[in-house]
Design a protein around this motif. Structure first.
Motif, PDB file in Angstrom:
ATOM      1  N   SER A  16     -18.123  33.150  -9.619  1.00 25.62           N
ATOM      2  CA  SER A  16     -17.347  32.759  -8.433  1.00 25.62           C
ATOM      3  C   SER A  16     -15.989  32.233  -8.870  1.00 25.62           C
ATOM      4  O   SER A  16     -15.895  31.174  -9.499  1.00 25.62           O
ATOM      5  CB  SER A  16     -18.089  31.676  -7.645  1.00 25.62           C
ATOM      6  OG  SER A  16     -19.326  32.159  -7.170  1.00 25.62           O
ATOM      7  N   VAL A  17     -14.942  32.966  -8.549  1.00 26.23           N
ATOM      8  CA  VAL A  17     -13.577  32.606  -8.937  1.00 26.23           C
ATOM      9  C   VAL A  17     -13.044  31.503  -8.017  1.00 26.23           C
ATOM     10  O   VAL A  17     -13.083  31.633  -6.802  1.00 26.23           O
ATOM     11  CB  VAL A  17     -12.646  33.826  -8.858  1.00 26.23           C
ATOM     12  CG1 VAL A  17     -11.203  33.424  -9.169  1.00 26.23           C
ATOM     13  CG2 VAL A  17     -13.116  34.929  -9.805  1.00 26.23           C
ATOM     14  N   VAL A  18     -12.563  30.428  -8.616  1.00 22.64           N
ATOM     15  CA  VAL A  18     -11.849  29.390  -7.863  1.00 22.64           C
ATOM     16  C   VAL A  18     -10.368  29.659  -8.100  1.00 22.64           C
ATOM     17  O   VAL A  18      -9.862  29.477  -9.209  1.00 22.64           O
ATOM     18  CB  VAL A  18     -12.250  27.977  -8.329  1.00 22.64           C
ATOM     19  CG1 VAL A  18     -11.448  26.918  -7.575  1.00 22.64           C
ATOM     20  CG2 VAL A  18     -13.744  27.761  -8.113  1.00 22.64           C
ATOM     21  N   LEU A  19      -9.703  30.106  -7.051  1.00 20.48           N
ATOM     22  CA  LEU A  19      -8.381  30.722  -7.212  1.00 20.48           C
ATOM     23  C   LEU A  19      -7.260  29.820  -6.714  1.00 20.48           C
ATOM     24  O   LEU A  19      -7.334  29.228  -5.644  1.00 20.48           O
ATOM     25  CB  LEU A  19      -8.368  32.040  -6.434  1.00 20.48           C
ATOM     26  CG  LEU A  19      -7.090  32.870  -6.455  1.00 20.48           C
ATOM     27  CD1 LEU A  19      -6.702  33.243  -7.869  1.00 20.48           C
ATOM     28  CD2 LEU A  19      -7.290  34.131  -5.610  1.00 20.48           C
ATOM     29  N   MET A  20      -6.192  29.737  -7.524  1.00 19.71           N
ATOM     30  CA  MET A  20      -4.977  29.027  -7.143  1.00 19.71           C
ATOM     31  C   MET A  20      -3.813  30.008  -7.091  1.00 19.71           C
ATOM     32  O   MET A  20      -3.638  30.809  -8.006  1.00 19.71           O
ATOM     33  CB  MET A  20      -4.665  27.907  -8.136  1.00 19.71           C
ATOM     34  CG  MET A  20      -5.686  26.791  -8.164  1.00 19.71           C
ATOM     35  SD  MET A  20      -5.260  25.477  -9.359  1.00 19.71           S
ATOM     36  CE  MET A  20      -3.792  24.784  -8.586  1.00 19.71           C
ATOM     37  N   THR A  21      -3.022  29.922  -6.022  1.00 19.17           N
ATOM     38  CA  THR A  21      -1.834  30.770  -5.906  1.00 19.17           C
ATOM     39  C   THR A  21      -0.696  30.228  -6.757  1.00 19.17           C
ATOM     40  O   THR A  21       0.035  30.988  -7.393  1.00 19.17           O
ATOM     41  CB  THR A  21      -1.401  30.876  -4.431  1.00 19.17           C
ATOM     42  OG1 THR A  21      -2.384  31.641  -3.738  1.00 19.17           O
ATOM     43  CG2 THR A  21      -0.039  31.548  -4.285  1.00 19.17           C
TER      44      THR A  21
END
Length: 562
Positions: free
Chosen positions: A269-274
């Motif tokens: 599960s990717v925890v994504l930041m822009t």
């Protein structure tokens, strides 16, 4: 092939890997079949399951094929910041049997024009905040259509997390016959044609630069991408239970492999930041119990400089590593004190779709490239004679392995120059100067190529100089990299002003003008006006002398050279 590094090979990790003969899109299909209701992406309070991810990738692929006429082998620009749409679009383009051309979202229209002319894309998938930069190129070039996305559609606007401006922005309506909004494209629910590919089909064309500053597309196939995707997953003990924090830009090969392809392959599960924000990163690690964080060392420096960093629960982290610039020893020790982990540095290039070297997680060395990765034959050769060198001897790093690119896009002569034959086999010339120690660990000491590394972004001085020469008050310009404690290096320009403007043009004027001409990371942060520059007898500027001068100055100022 060197073998001394096998004495320090990670335990329970095979020495060789069999690369899957599948398209990276197949990794998504498998994970979606295994974990349909599991979160594939966490995005500022929003969540995208594997089922939804696959359905939307297929719907977008169908739209590309049936509505835009994208066919096998066509190029599609991916011009976006990190977002769920970037990830979905990447896999959709692969599903459409097309080639992804990922571009740096900091590029301006003038810079974009080159990439469009060189790769001749049929369509582009663009973040809405970037649309105005690519709009002038529509219809006048091969680029005939754009799908425009609003990142905020996938975030929870009620989250307590700090949202980047591009995520907080409302969705814009764009009235143009050649533009389709992301949501509209998906709602059409087009069914894509059957997947047809071989492991040697081109899947992605990331761009790098050469010594002349001319960007070059690096041809990567399903096989080269899968080699480093699977290799990174095995090396980092990544499984479906892992929760990586993705902070590196996906257009860059390290972020692409470690932040996107690896967790999708494993079902994580990717925890994504822009955009990078240290406080938000700390909250996300604590909230989602992140296990892996691949970054650039400057992010670690910034993260650890938070006054209240100890208040966050970081105990879930089991792997922290990265590359791009060496991690200072003092920072590495601080990281160890805080988390109990040693920083795992690696080394790779756009031509190798990320890592060719990486440190063993249980025996890393700081400011070290690591040991050759799975099935990589790495050597040191003399720059002049090309003779292979031994331990401690300094020369050019050359590599051979399953992740090495297949050549530069439409540049056969440049491709030929990039390789050298050793023992009857082609090795890629990295252009980096280094050595390996008695234990088989590799170290870098300099670059044969004239390149500046700003927070992991490559800056080619000749490109910046060519832009500076367009300023009406600049007579001569020479750009070098100078040490920067936060960025690794920053850009400095030495300028001889034109006669009428000497003593009148200011540093601020040049810097401000530059910001409107090139991506921010390329802009000079310092400008020094001089009456003359060091020259060779043939009239060439001795840029290396200026760079050495700046390095010595930095040593004196830090106290190292006194």
């Amino acid at each position: 092939m060197l073998s001394r590094h096998f004495d320090h090979w990670p335990k329970r990790v095979p020495r060789s890997l069999v690369v899957p003969e599948t398209n990276p899109y197949h990794n998504l299909e498998v994970s979606a079949a295994r974990y349909p209701n599991k979160a594939a992406v966490h995005y500022y309070g929003g969540e995208i399951t594997y089922r939804r991810f696959l359905e939307e990738a297929n719907a977008l692929a169908g739209f590309l094929q049936r509505d835009l006429g994208v066919a096998a082998g066509d190029r599609v620009l991916l011009f976006m910041q990190n977002s769920p749409q970037f990830m979905i679009a990447f896999y959709a383009i692969l599903r459409a049997n097309a080639i992804v051309v990922p571009l740096n979202p900091m590029l301006l229209t003038r810079e974009l024009a080159f990439f469009v002319a060189d790769s001749e894309p049929k369509a582009a998938i663009v973040g809405q905040e970037l649309y105005d930069r690519i709009a002038p190129l529509m219809e006048k070039t091969s680029l005939k259509h754009a799908v425009v996305a609003a990142y905020g559609d996938y975030a929870d606007r009620g989250t307590d997390l700090s949202l980047p401006d591009s995520v907080a922005a409302d969705r814009k309506e764009i009235d143009h016959p050649c533009v389709t909004l992301w949501d509209t494209a998906l709602k059409l629910q087009r069914r894509p044609e059957p997947v047809r590919f071989s492991p040697d089909d081109i899947v992605v064309l990331p761009y790098t630069s050469g010594t002349t500053g001319q960007p070059k597309g690096c041809i990567h196939t399903a096989r080269t991408v899968q080699a480093n995707t699977v290799g990174a997953a095995v090396w980092g003990n990544v499984s479906a239970g892992n929760v990586p924090l993705s902070t590196l830009p996906f257009f860059h090969v390290t972020g692409m492999i470690h932040g996107m392809h690896v967790p999708i392959y494993a079902g994580g599960s990717v925890v994504l930041m822009t955009r990078w924000d240290r406080e938000t990163a700390a909250k996300l690690i604590e909230r989602h119990r992140c296990t892996h964080w691949t970054n650039i060392s400057t992010m670690v420096v910034d993260f650890l400089s938070m006054p209240d960093v100890t208040k966050y629960d970081l105990s879930s982290l089991s792997y922290i590593g990265g590359g791009g610039a060496p991690l200072p020893e003092a920072v590495g020790e601080k990281l160890h004190e805080l988390t109990g982990m040693r920083y795992v540095e690696g080394y790779g290039l756009t031509e190798t779709i990320a890592q060719t070297h990486i440190n063993p997680p249980d025996r890393p060395k700081l400011q070290c490239l690591g040991i050759p990765s799975f099935d990589v034959d790495a050597r040191i050769i003399d720059l002049d004679t090309r003779k292979e060198l031994g331990p401690g001897e300094k020369g050019e790093i050359v590599v051979r392995g399953p992740q090495v690119f297949k050549g530069y896009w439409r540049r056969p002569e440049e491709t030929e120059k990039a390789f050298v034959t050793l023992d009857g086999k082609p090795f890629f010339r990295t252009g980096d100067i280094g050595y390996y120690d008695e234990e088989g660990y590799f170290f870098i000491i300099d670059r044969a190529k004239r390149m500046i590394n700003v927070s992991g972004y490559k800056v080619w001085p000749t490109e910046v100089e060519s832009i500076l020469y367009k300023h009406p008050k600049v007579q001569t310009a020479c750009v070098v990299g100078v040490p920067d404690p936060r960025r690794g290096e920053s850009v400095k320009a030495f300028i001889i002003p034109r006669e009428p403007y000497r003593g009148k043009v200011t540093e601020e004027e040049i810097i401000e003008w530059s910001r409107g001409q090139m991506a921010a990371y390329k802009c000079p942060r310092r400008v020094e006006f001089v009456d003359q520059l060091p020259m060779t007898a043939s009239g060439k500027i001795l840029w290396r002398a200026l760079q050495e001068q700046e390095r010595e100055k930095a040593k004196r100022e830090s106290g190292d050279g006194s």
